[in-house]
Design a protein around this motif. Structure first.
Motif, PDB file in Angstrom:
ATOM      1  N   GLU A  68      -0.802  -4.135  -3.127  1.00  0.00           N
ATOM      2  CA  GLU A  68      -1.442  -4.464  -1.849  1.00  0.00           C
ATOM      3  C   GLU A  68      -1.260  -5.937  -1.512  1.00  0.00           C
ATOM      4  O   GLU A  68      -0.943  -6.291  -0.371  1.00  0.00           O
ATOM      5  N   THR A  72       1.135  -7.569   1.679  1.00  0.00           N
ATOM      6  CA  THR A  72       0.730  -8.544   2.699  1.00  0.00           C
ATOM      7  C   THR A  72       1.772  -9.654   2.822  1.00  0.00           C
ATOM      8  O   THR A  72       2.173 -10.039   3.930  1.00  0.00           O
ATOM      9  N   ARG A  92       3.604  -1.852   9.030  1.00  0.00           N
ATOM     10  CA  ARG A  92       2.250  -2.108   8.519  1.00  0.00           C
ATOM     11  C   ARG A  92       1.422  -0.833   8.515  1.00  0.00           C
ATOM     12  O   ARG A  92       0.700  -0.549   7.551  1.00  0.00           O
ATOM     13  N   THR A  96      -0.017   0.842   5.101  1.00  0.00           N
ATOM     14  CA  THR A  96      -1.477   0.889   5.008  1.00  0.00           C
ATOM     15  C   THR A  96      -1.998   2.315   4.955  1.00  0.00           C
ATOM     16  O   THR A  96      -2.952   2.609   4.234  1.00  0.00           O
ATOM     17  N   LEU A 100      -0.749   2.277   0.333  1.00  0.00           N
ATOM     18  CA  LEU A 100      -1.786   1.482  -0.308  1.00  0.00           C
ATOM     19  C   LEU A 100      -2.998   2.279  -0.785  1.00  0.00           C
ATOM     20  O   LEU A 100      -3.550   1.956  -1.849  1.00  0.00           O
TER      21      LEU A 100
END
Length: 375
Positions: A68, A72, A92, A96, A100
């Motif tokens: 994670e 980023t 993203r 996500t 993740l």
């Protein structure tokens, strides 16, 4: 006690607490990376691993980040600078949403090929399309490629993972007669109404399990899709809808309202029987204890009913496909079908959403009548 190899070949030793360690000789800055081991043999393996990683230029003195945390960094320092803003948002969202929740807390150097394969398998079992599963895998693999270039890992462990084939498990729409047979085969199953809504509203499995009593408007005969129930890392969790356009308000027929009314009475009886042991989550299709129902349990019930109905080559997701196909055969406009399925673009105006409500209700009523006729 210690065991040492030749000069500049590293060391394995056992400390006073009985813990084995593998330690490299000093580098140019005098740093001596080491790793803990359970046995002498494991310490030898760890030493060889350290030697190999140092030879490949990896940074052995800093603790590798979690997936994670590195995601980023990757999204901001690599992806954002090389693609359009809309593409960055897509990357993203995929990372996500699909990656993740399952492996985000894992340290990036601890990720293995079998764990990536399990992620792919779990997404497939949750009935995401092969293209969605492949997209999640491709983004994770791209992230790992950068991790290799940053010397955080020695190789991309996503290589060699078996992916679902595009077009595998072709969709199959049930006939009206088959749909009626399937519903009859469910018998007195406590969540039979969920299958009526899957066939009558085109809901996804996670969406129907996430329906809440608070989102049901008895007077207006509507229900809002505001969340879904998923299986993530072997845990049943409640999350936001699958896509930004999935949140929607759906019309209910009089029969659906009657079925939900009976469901409410049955659930209240379960609540009274359990008393303080009841764990209320406000869900319509909760377990006997009030907790979220596992998607796997709903699928098991479907498998039993499918066998009783003697239906072959039918998946649970095909109920949603059946809904869309039958509406198309009845002449319902593609835009209305898309609105019911939650395929409406997220930037649609509220005026249009309100305008389609009468058409959506007409479509749902038309399909309900079609099921009732059995033709």
């Amino acid at each position: 006690m210690s065991r040492r190899r030749g000069n500049n070949e590293g060391t394995i030793y056992q400390d006073k607490d009985g813990v084995w360690w593998a330690q490299l000789p000093p580098d140019e800055q005098g740093r001596r990376p080491k790793r803990r081991a359970k046995t002498q043999r494991e310490a030898r393996d760890k030493l060889r691993e350290l030697e190999r990683e140092r030879a490949q230029g990896m940074n052995l003195t800093e603790r590798p980040p979690t997936i994670e945390a590195f995601a980023t960094t990757w999204l901001e320092d690599v992806v954002r600078r090389n693609v359009k803003a809309s593409t960055h948002d897509s990357y993203r969202y995929i990372i996500t949403k699909y990656v993740l929740p399952a492996i985000g807390t894992l340290r990036i150097d601890k990720l293995t090929t079998p764990r990536v394969q399990k992620l792919v398998n779990d997404l497939t079992d949750q009935e995401y399309s092969p293209s969605t599963v492949r997209n999640a895998y491709i983004r994770l693999s791209a992230l790992l490629d950068i991790a290799v270039s940053y010397r955080l890992v020695t190789h991309n462990v996503a290589d060699g993972v078996v992916l679902p084939k595009i077009g595998s498990g072709p969709q199959r729409a049930l006939t009206v007669a088959e749909a009626r047979t399937l519903l009859a085969a469910l018998g007195e199953y406590r969540n039979t109404t969920a299958f009526h809504l899957l066939l009558g509203l085109g809901l996804r499995r996670g969406e129907v399990l996430g329906l809440r009593w608070a989102d049901l408007d008895w007077a207006a005969k509507t229900i809002k899709v505001t969340q879904q129930v998923q299986l993530v890392a072997q845990k049943v969790v409640i999350s936001t809808p699958k896509t930004e356009g999935s949140g929607r308000t759906l019309p209910l027929t009089a029969k659906m309202i009657a079925q939900l009314d009976m469901k409410r009475d049955a659930q209240e009886a379960e609540n009274r029987a359990l008393g303080e042991a009841w764990k209320d989550h406000g869900l319509i299709f909760a377990t006997e204890r009030g907790t979220p129902t596992s998607p796997r349990n709903l699928y098991r019930s479907f498998e039993v009913a499918r066998a009783r109905a003697k239906l072959t080559n039918v998946r649970l997701h095909d109920l949603r496909h059946t809904f869309a196909t039958l509406l198309g055969e009845l002449g319902v406009a593609e835009g209305v079908i898309g609105a019911l399925l939650g395929h409406v673009p997220s930037n649609i105006t509220q005026h249009y959403a309100r305008a389609t409500q009468p058409a959506m209700r007409e479509a749902v009523e038309l399909l309900a009548a079609h099921y009732e006729r059995g033709t």
